[in-house]
Scaffold this motif. Sequence first.
Motif, short mmCIF file in Angstrom:
data_model
loop_
_atom_site.label_atom_id
_atom_site.label_comp_id
_atom_site.label_asym_id
_atom_site.label_seq_id
_atom_site.Cartn_x
_atom_site.Cartn_y
_atom_site.Cartn_z
N GLU A 220 13.17 70.04 -94.37
CA GLU A 220 13.36 70.58 -95.72
C GLU A 220 12.24 70.26 -96.70
O GLU A 220 12.23 70.77 -97.82
CB GLU A 220 14.70 70.06 -96.28
CG GLU A 220 15.91 70.38 -95.41
CD GLU A 220 17.19 69.81 -95.98
OE1 GLU A 220 17.37 69.90 -97.21
OE2 GLU A 220 17.99 69.27 -95.21
N GLY A 221 11.31 69.41 -96.30
CA GLY A 221 10.20 69.08 -97.17
C GLY A 221 10.50 67.93 -98.13
O GLY A 221 11.65 67.53 -98.30
N VAL B 172 4.42 63.67 -87.70
CA VAL B 172 3.21 64.18 -88.35
C VAL B 172 3.59 64.89 -89.65
O VAL B 172 2.98 64.66 -90.70
CB VAL B 172 2.46 65.15 -87.41
CG1 VAL B 172 1.23 65.71 -88.10
CG2 VAL B 172 2.07 64.46 -86.12
N THR B 173 4.61 65.74 -89.58
CA THR B 173 5.06 66.46 -90.78
C THR B 173 5.53 65.50 -91.85
O THR B 173 5.20 65.66 -93.04
CB THR B 173 6.21 67.43 -90.42
OG1 THR B 173 5.76 68.35 -89.43
CG2 THR B 173 6.68 68.19 -91.65
N ALA B 174 6.28 64.48 -91.45
CA ALA B 174 6.80 63.51 -92.42
C ALA B 174 5.65 62.79 -93.13
O ALA B 174 5.68 62.62 -94.36
CB ALA B 174 7.71 62.51 -91.73
N ILE B 175 4.65 62.36 -92.36
CA ILE B 175 3.50 61.69 -92.97
C ILE B 175 2.79 62.61 -93.95
O ILE B 175 2.46 62.22 -95.08
CB ILE B 175 2.52 61.21 -91.88
CG1 ILE B 175 3.12 60.04 -91.09
CG2 ILE B 175 1.18 60.78 -92.50
CD1 ILE B 175 2.31 59.63 -89.88
N ILE B 176 2.55 63.85 -93.53
CA ILE B 176 1.86 64.82 -94.40
C ILE B 176 2.65 65.03 -95.69
O ILE B 176 2.08 65.04 -96.79
CB ILE B 176 1.65 66.15 -93.66
CG1 ILE B 176 0.66 65.98 -92.52
CG2 ILE B 176 1.17 67.23 -94.63
CD1 ILE B 176 0.59 67.15 -91.56
N GLU B 177 3.97 65.20 -95.57
CA GLU B 177 4.81 65.44 -96.74
C GLU B 177 4.76 64.27 -97.72
O GLU B 177 4.64 64.46 -98.93
CB GLU B 177 6.26 65.70 -96.31
CG GLU B 177 6.49 67.06 -95.67
CD GLU B 177 6.34 68.20 -96.66
OE1 GLU B 177 6.78 68.07 -97.81
OE2 GLU B 177 5.75 69.23 -96.28
N VAL B 178 4.84 63.06 -97.20
CA VAL B 178 4.85 61.89 -98.07
C VAL B 178 3.47 61.65 -98.68
O VAL B 178 3.35 61.47 -99.91
CB VAL B 178 5.30 60.62 -97.29
CG1 VAL B 178 5.19 59.39 -98.19
CG2 VAL B 178 6.74 60.79 -96.81
N VAL B 179 2.44 61.67 -97.87
CA VAL B 179 1.09 61.40 -98.37
C VAL B 179 0.66 62.43 -99.41
O VAL B 179 -0.04 62.11 -100.37
CB VAL B 179 0.08 61.35 -97.19
CG1 VAL B 179 -1.35 61.34 -97.69
CG2 VAL B 179 0.35 60.13 -96.33
N SER B 180 1.13 63.67 -99.24
CA SER B 180 0.75 64.74 -100.17
C SER B 180 1.56 64.76 -101.45
O SER B 180 1.17 65.42 -102.42
CB SER B 180 0.91 66.11 -99.48
OG SER B 180 0.13 66.18 -98.32
#
Length: 197
Positions: free
Chosen positions: A23-24, A102-110
């Motif tokens: 869900e982002g 990978v998605t979770a890291i990208i979502e949080v870092v961004s």
Amino acid sequence: MNTKRQKRRLQIIEDAIQVLAEEGYANASIGNIAKKGGISKGVVTYHFPNKMQLMKAVVEHSYGLAAPYMEKFMDGLDSAPATLRAYIESNLRFMFEHPKYVTAIIEVVSNLRTESGELYYKDEDESIYEPLIDILKWGQEMEESFREFSPLIMARTVRSVIDSLGPKIANHDISDMESTISEIVDTFDYATRKTTK
């Protein structure tokens, strides 16, 4: 921390990762994460008093899973070129096999921001380059199997390529795992090797 509490904490982190992947970041509220795990918001905030702490735990947990995965590929290798190849291959293979992390890291870092509104992960963590720099210096200074170049610049280049593929891998935009890994590994093999005149 007792085992029961550790298990609950880990499950909350995994539930947060699932929500982030599905869900982002915008929908990764304490309430939605609690709902995903079938628990109350109070149970979540007992372990993680606020969203920032939980999101930081998501990043730490995801990176923590990647490290031992990669180490298995690199253990016992006796040359710098082989170790560099294993580093790149294992990093990319982890991304292909575990896209939700990978998605979770990208979502949080961004998206994770400080109270002043700045990105929390704005400042680059230089320590991420250290394992690569060690491999590259090994090949240059001890084996003389690598040509002359700046280990820091090469390490940054390797990481830049790997990290740029993360979103595409997580979104399943790259379907051929083996050929992608082979192409990236071969590219840096050629880029670093010492050539004979």
